[in-house]
Design a protein around this motif. Structure first.
Motif, PDB file in Angstrom:
ATOM      1  N   GLU A   8       2.428  12.957  -8.949  1.00 21.79           N
ATOM      2  CA  GLU A   8       1.992  14.311  -8.623  1.00 21.79           C
ATOM      3  C   GLU A   8       3.185  15.266  -8.584  1.00 21.79           C
ATOM      4  O   GLU A   8       3.094  16.409  -9.051  1.00 21.79           O
ATOM      5  CB  GLU A   8       1.262  14.329  -7.280  1.00 21.79           C
ATOM      6  N   HIS A   9       4.293  14.791  -8.053  1.00 18.97           N
ATOM      7  CA  HIS A   9       5.505  15.608  -7.975  1.00 18.97           C
ATOM      8  C   HIS A   9       6.001  15.963  -9.369  1.00 18.97           C
ATOM      9  O   HIS A   9       6.394  17.102  -9.638  1.00 18.97           O
ATOM     10  CB  HIS A   9       6.580  14.859  -7.183  1.00 18.97           C
ATOM     11  N   ALA A  10       5.971  14.994 -10.266  1.00 19.42           N
ATOM     12  CA  ALA A  10       6.421  15.249 -11.642  1.00 19.42           C
ATOM     13  C   ALA A  10       5.511  16.268 -12.329  1.00 19.42           C
ATOM     14  O   ALA A  10       5.994  17.151 -13.052  1.00 19.42           O
ATOM     15  CB  ALA A  10       6.454  13.943 -12.428  1.00 19.42           C
ATOM     16  N   ALA A  11       4.193  16.182 -12.091  1.00 21.82           N
ATOM     17  CA  ALA A  11       3.261  17.143 -12.687  1.00 21.82           C
ATOM     18  C   ALA A  11       3.508  18.544 -12.140  1.00 21.82           C
ATOM     19  O   ALA A  11       3.505  19.525 -12.898  1.00 21.82           O
ATOM     20  CB  ALA A  11       1.825  16.704 -12.419  1.00 21.82           C
ATOM     21  N   LEU A  12       3.730  18.649 -10.845  1.00 26.19           N
ATOM     22  CA  LEU A  12       4.012  19.957 -10.245  1.00 26.19           C
ATOM     23  C   LEU A  12       5.345  20.518 -10.728  1.00 26.19           C
ATOM     24  O   LEU A  12       5.473  21.724 -10.956  1.00 26.19           O
ATOM     25  CB  LEU A  12       4.000  19.862  -8.721  1.00 26.19           C
ATOM     26  N   GLN A  48       0.829  -1.203   0.000  1.00 26.74           N
ATOM     27  CA  GLN A  48       0.000   0.000   0.000  1.00 26.74           C
ATOM     28  C   GLN A  48       0.867   1.257   0.000  1.00 26.74           C
ATOM     29  O   GLN A  48       0.592   2.218  -0.727  1.00 26.74           O
ATOM     30  CB  GLN A  48      -0.918   0.021   1.219  1.00 26.74           C
ATOM     31  N   ARG A  49       1.889   1.254   0.807  1.00 27.68           N
ATOM     32  CA  ARG A  49       2.753   2.428   0.893  1.00 27.68           C
ATOM     33  C   ARG A  49       3.556   2.633  -0.385  1.00 27.68           C
ATOM     34  O   ARG A  49       3.806   3.765  -0.789  1.00 27.68           O
ATOM     35  CB  ARG A  49       3.659   2.313   2.117  1.00 27.68           C
ATOM     36  N   GLN A  50       3.956   1.549  -1.035  1.00 29.08           N
ATOM     37  CA  GLN A  50       4.683   1.685  -2.293  1.00 29.08           C
ATOM     38  C   GLN A  50       3.786   2.263  -3.378  1.00 29.08           C
ATOM     39  O   GLN A  50       4.227   3.086  -4.186  1.00 29.08           O
ATOM     40  CB  GLN A  50       5.261   0.338  -2.729  1.00 29.08           C
ATOM     41  N   SER A  51       2.514   1.852  -3.409  1.00 22.87           N
ATOM     42  CA  SER A  51       1.589   2.419  -4.396  1.00 22.87           C
ATOM     43  C   SER A  51       1.323   3.891  -4.088  1.00 22.87           C
ATOM     44  O   SER A  51       1.198   4.710  -5.009  1.00 22.87           O
ATOM     45  CB  SER A  51       0.288   1.626  -4.442  1.00 22.87           C
ATOM     46  N   HIS A  52       1.250   4.244  -2.817  1.00 25.03           N
ATOM     47  CA  HIS A  52       1.060   5.643  -2.432  1.00 25.03           C
ATOM     48  C   HIS A  52       2.273   6.484  -2.839  1.00 25.03           C
ATOM     49  O   HIS A  52       2.117   7.604  -3.332  1.00 25.03           O
ATOM     50  CB  HIS A  52       0.817   5.739  -0.921  1.00 25.03           C
ATOM     51  N   ILE A  53       3.464   5.934  -2.664  1.00 21.63           N
ATOM     52  CA  ILE A  53       4.690   6.635  -3.075  1.00 21.63           C
ATOM     53  C   ILE A  53       4.695   6.845  -4.586  1.00 21.63           C
ATOM     54  O   ILE A  53       5.063   7.917  -5.067  1.00 21.63           O
ATOM     55  CB  ILE A  53       5.939   5.858  -2.606  1.00 21.63           C
ATOM     56  N   ALA A  54       4.269   5.843  -5.352  1.00 25.21           N
ATOM     57  CA  ALA A  54       4.227   5.983  -6.809  1.00 25.21           C
ATOM     58  C   ALA A  54       3.259   7.094  -7.212  1.00 25.21           C
ATOM     59  O   ALA A  54       3.552   7.892  -8.110  1.00 25.21           O
ATOM     60  CB  ALA A  54       3.819   4.661  -7.455  1.00 25.21           C
ATOM     61  N   LYS A  55       2.111   7.163  -6.551  1.00 22.79           N
ATOM     62  CA  LYS A  55       1.135   8.221  -6.842  1.00 22.79           C
ATOM     63  C   LYS A  55       1.725   9.595  -6.513  1.00 22.79           C
ATOM     64  O   LYS A  55       1.575  10.547  -7.276  1.00 22.79           O
ATOM     65  CB  LYS A  55      -0.130   7.976  -6.026  1.00 22.79           C
ATOM     66  N   LEU A  56       2.396   9.706  -5.381  1.00 29.97           N
ATOM     67  CA  LEU A  56       3.002  10.976  -4.998  1.00 29.97           C
ATOM     68  C   LEU A  56       4.108  11.388  -5.961  1.00 29.97           C
ATOM     69  O   LEU A  56       4.284  12.576  -6.239  1.00 29.97           O
ATOM     70  CB  LEU A  56       3.543  10.900  -3.569  1.00 29.97           C
ATOM     71  N   GLN A  57       4.846  10.430  -6.477  1.00 32.65           N
ATOM     72  CA  GLN A  57       5.897  10.742  -7.441  1.00 32.65           C
ATOM     73  C   GLN A  57       5.304  11.275  -8.739  1.00 32.65           C
ATOM     74  O   GLN A  57       5.873  12.184  -9.360  1.00 32.65           O
ATOM     75  CB  GLN A  57       6.761   9.507  -7.711  1.00 32.65           C
TER      76      GLN A  57
END
Length: 105
Positions: free
Chosen positions: A61-65, A50-59
């Protein structure tokens, strides 16, 4: 005549053996059902996924920002992006413009 030696059990020795047995049972119980024991292993693996999938989602979002920041760089700003931000954040429009707000989801 044969002499048989009988070991006499002392109360102190019984307490020592009982305490050692209780300690071994406690350690065994913790190894199986403790917070880092065998039963918690599958739960920890699920949390890791779960945490790895959350990290992938945050990455993502980070790339879009990061892309937006690059487009808004004062030295080389993208005119379309600046216009979009002005209209959205400060409600700056010309009299002859029509603004359509689309849901981003």
């Amino acid at each position: 005549m044969t002499r048989q030696s009988h070991k006499i059990s002392l109360p102190k020795e019984k307490w020592t053996h009982g305490l050692a047995l209780a300690l071994l049972l406690l350690i065994g119980g913790l190894a199986i059902a403790g917070p880092s024991g065998l039963l918690a292993w599958s739960e920890n693996l699920q949390l890791l996924e779960q945490r790895q999938s959350h990290i992938a989602k945050l990455q993502q979002e980070h790339a879009a920002l990061e892309n937006q920041v690059a487009l808004l760089n004062p030295e080389n700003a993208d005119a379309d992006m600046v216009g979009e931000r002005l209209r959205r954040d400060f409600n700056v429009v010309h009299e002859d413009e029509l603004v359509l707000i689309l849901d981003e989801e």
